[in-house]
Design an enzyme around this catalytic site. Sequence first.
Site, PDB file in Angstrom:
ATOM      1  N   HIS A 313       0.851  -1.185   0.000  1.00  0.00           N
ATOM      2  CA  HIS A 313       0.000   0.000   0.000  1.00  0.00           C
ATOM      3  C   HIS A 313       0.884   1.232   0.000  1.00  0.00           C
ATOM      4  CE1 HIS A 313      -3.208   2.761   1.128  1.00  0.00           C
ATOM      5  NE2 HIS A 313      -4.031   1.821   0.695  1.00  0.00           N
ATOM      6  N   ASP A 371      -7.956  -5.720   0.370  1.00  0.00           N
ATOM      7  CA  ASP A 371      -8.431  -6.542  -0.735  1.00  0.00           C
ATOM      8  C   ASP A 371      -8.009  -7.995  -0.633  1.00  0.00           C
ATOM      9  OD1 ASP A 371      -9.762  -4.527  -2.054  1.00  0.00           O
ATOM     10  OD2 ASP A 371      -7.874  -3.737  -2.817  1.00  0.00           O
TER      11      ASP A 371
END
Length: 436
Positions: A313, A371
């Site tokens: 991320h 996710d």
Amino acid sequence: MTPSDVKATLSFSDGSPSIDLPLYKGSIGPDVIDIRKLYGQTGKFTYDPGFLSTASCNSTITYIDGDKGELLYRGYPIEQLAEQCDFLEVCHLLIYGDLPDAEHRAKFVKTITNHTMVNEQMQFFLRGFRRDAHPMAVMTGLVGALSAFYHDSTDVQNPRHREIAAHRLIAKMPTLVAMAYKYGIGQPYIYPKNSLSYSANFMRMMFATPCEEYEPNDVLVRAIDRIFILHADHEQNASTSTVRLCGSSGTNPFAAIAAGVACLWGPAHGGANEAALSMLEDIQRNGGVEKIGEFIKQVKDKNSTVKLMGFGHRVYKNYDPRAKLMRETCHEVLGALGLGNDPLFKLAMALEKIALEDEYFVARKLYPNVDFYSGIVQRAIGIPVSLFTAIFALARTVGWIAQLNEMIGDPEYKIGRPRQLYAGSARRDVKALAQR
Ligand code: CMC
């Protein structure tokens, strides 16, 4: 913005005069250096493709501490919101700045519920799409088209118009996503049923048919509600920045949100949940847990383009707090459905364990993001993979609207207009065709 006593001094090695730049303090998080007058004072721009060190706005909505793995909506930790609130309470929080009391909650739920139907004409618009169109292609079109159907709430400068557009978007997104799904599988659309909660209503529009009612399962409804909460906002990510930039031209809220939907579709952003599940299915098909080592080798190979989807991320350099909550939900859903031995879930857990111990991932601070597990949950609920990103868009709509409204209400707001470092040809003259 609170000015700091400290100033940043920018000096140049060529003897040009140095300049002082003001600093501002946030309530938490890093200070910012105000460079708005930099060009006027020095004739120079800053260079920061990908916004690695640039705050594009000041905001009171969401705070992320990427090193700690902390996410706050309006100051409240995501863990507490996910455990103690429902999605519509979180919507109220994001839009109006605080959690509703019982009276405001009831009023807000009623307002949203009263807007769940979409103009009947929209179903004819939807019919123009191919049945096999990707749901995100359909959603980009449908959300953009809302401005053609609801042109009485498109004046972005009018706070009441903005509020009505916000209510309409939050209320109608589940209806549109379910319509896109039903259209793709050739089933009749199911109208919203306003006696149900926001999330139960969505599940029913997805899974009921005119010949068979859908009995909402509390664990699954709670799981989808949690997915909505976890995806509701995430400060200035790519799609939110797109919505802000698009909205900064004064375009209407529906058009700005459609731009966000389009941006979210990419596999590096909202499309990652779809990509993460496809990756797990691929590994499972090619040998499962036994083949994790081989897969990780490919991911680490500099010459390959394979990524561990659902990992890494831009902001989190620690475990994404949403991923922890999603993993918990994954256990609950698989348990409730008697799928405790789901091979894909086992594979995901094994992959996570191996990656978290591997030097490549450790050195780069790559942890699971939201996710990684959300696809397994959605698949267990019965949501097809191609719809995952549309569900993310449904949930993120409230964040986009809150951010858009915050920007429009900011007296300092201007149209977004980045500058560039030009590296092309210097001025030259066009030659006649025969001499080129
Ligand atoms: N698998 C393998 N290597 C990775 C991964 C990954 N998932 N993510 C980053 N890296 C490596 C990357 O190759 C680079 O290595 P090196 O320094 O040797 O060149 C290093 O880690 C830094 O990566 P980066 O690409 O500079 O980081 P970024 O901040 O630009 O990218 C990201 C962030 C999310 C786009 C990236 O981590 C990624 O593509 N992850 C997979 C897609 C994904 O799961 N996206 C969902 C994000 S969460 C949902 C959302 O908010 O939209």
